[in-house]
Design an enzyme around this catalytic site. Structure first.
Site, PDB file in Angstrom:
ATOM      1  N   HIS A   1       3.331  -2.015   3.820  1.00 32.51           N
ATOM      2  CA  HIS A   1       3.200  -0.591   3.530  1.00 32.51           C
ATOM      3  C   HIS A   1       4.530   0.028   3.150  1.00 32.51           C
ATOM      4  O   HIS A   1       5.552  -0.228   3.789  1.00 32.51           O
ATOM      5  CB  HIS A   1       2.628   0.142   4.756  1.00 32.51           C
TER       6      HIS A   1
ATOM      7  N   ASP B   1       0.828  -1.209   0.000  1.00 37.92           N
ATOM      8  CA  ASP B   1       0.000   0.000   0.000  1.00 37.92           C
ATOM      9  C   ASP B   1       0.864   1.261   0.000  1.00 37.92           C
ATOM     10  O   ASP B   1       1.995   1.258   0.477  1.00 37.92           O
ATOM     11  CB  ASP B   1      -0.886   0.037   1.260  1.00 37.92           C
TER      12      ASP B   1
END
Length: 215
Positions: A183, A40
């Site tokens: 992430h 992400d």
């Protein structure tokens, strides 16, 4: 292990996915020795190239859920993601909690992000910012040809000493059909490169894109 902020075993994930409303992909039941690896909040000129190098070394593929404003700022990094055979997906225009965005703005920015990404390849999936969603968001996404993807295992590098423990926890928990969420996108998350390398070495499974896992 504070950096792993969601760590569900597969049976618990099945129960949760049935309890929550809407068509959301959390995992796939499969006997193939594969899991979906997702990132992400990119692209980023420091973290993303390092991830691509590690993925290349392991013969792994991934789905990158990209933020629209960062796509605009780093088009060559997106080109590199796609050129190396990875999948791009929609993570809205900004790194924020999508559930707090007004419905009309969400609809507009979801479409805007898809238009940016479609210059590089097909877009099938979206992930709401911070993982929270409302049923209306899922309906809007479906009207735009997108399906929501969350994950079985979620971890975030913070740049602190706890980063070193993330990969071991993930490797012990990942199963065939899992969807792992990591992430990137900021300098303090640069440890995600080492986390990914260690996870791919230790998991005993092959990392693939979401579309490959579903297919």
């Amino acid at each position: 292990m504070d950096n792993v902020f969601l760590r569900w075993r597969e049976p618990a994930t099945r129960l949760l996915s049935r309890a929550l409303p809407g068509d959301v992909l959390w995992y796939i039941e499969t006997e193939r020795p594969v899991f979906a690896l997702t990132f992400d909040d990119g692209p980023h000129p420091e973290t993303t190239p390092g991830l691509l190098e590690v993925l290349r070394e392991h013969g792994a593929k991934a789905t990158f859920f990209l933020v629209g404003e960062r796509v605009r700022a780093n088009p060559r990094v997106v080109e590199q993601i796609v050129a190396e055979g990875h999948e791009v997906a929609n993570h809205l225009m900004r790194d924020e909690r999508s559930v707090l965005v007004p419905d009309e703005q969400f609809e507009r920015e979801l479409a805007e992000t898809s238009r940016l990404l479609e210059a590089y390849g097909p877009v099938r999936w979206f992930r709401p910012g911070s993982g929270f969603y409302k049923p209306q968001m899922l309906r809007t996404a479906a009207e735009q040809g997108l399906r929501a993807v969350l994950g079985t295992l979620v971890a975030g590098n913070t740049g602190g000493p706890g980063d070193g423990a993330i990969a071991g926890g993930l490797a012990a928990s990942v199963r065939a059909g899992s969807i792992v969420v990591l992430h990137e996108g900021t300098e303090k998350r640069r440890g995600v490169v080492a986390t990914t390398d260690e996870l791919l070495s230790a998991s005993g499974l092959t990392a693939v894109s979401v579309s490959t896992l579903v297919g």
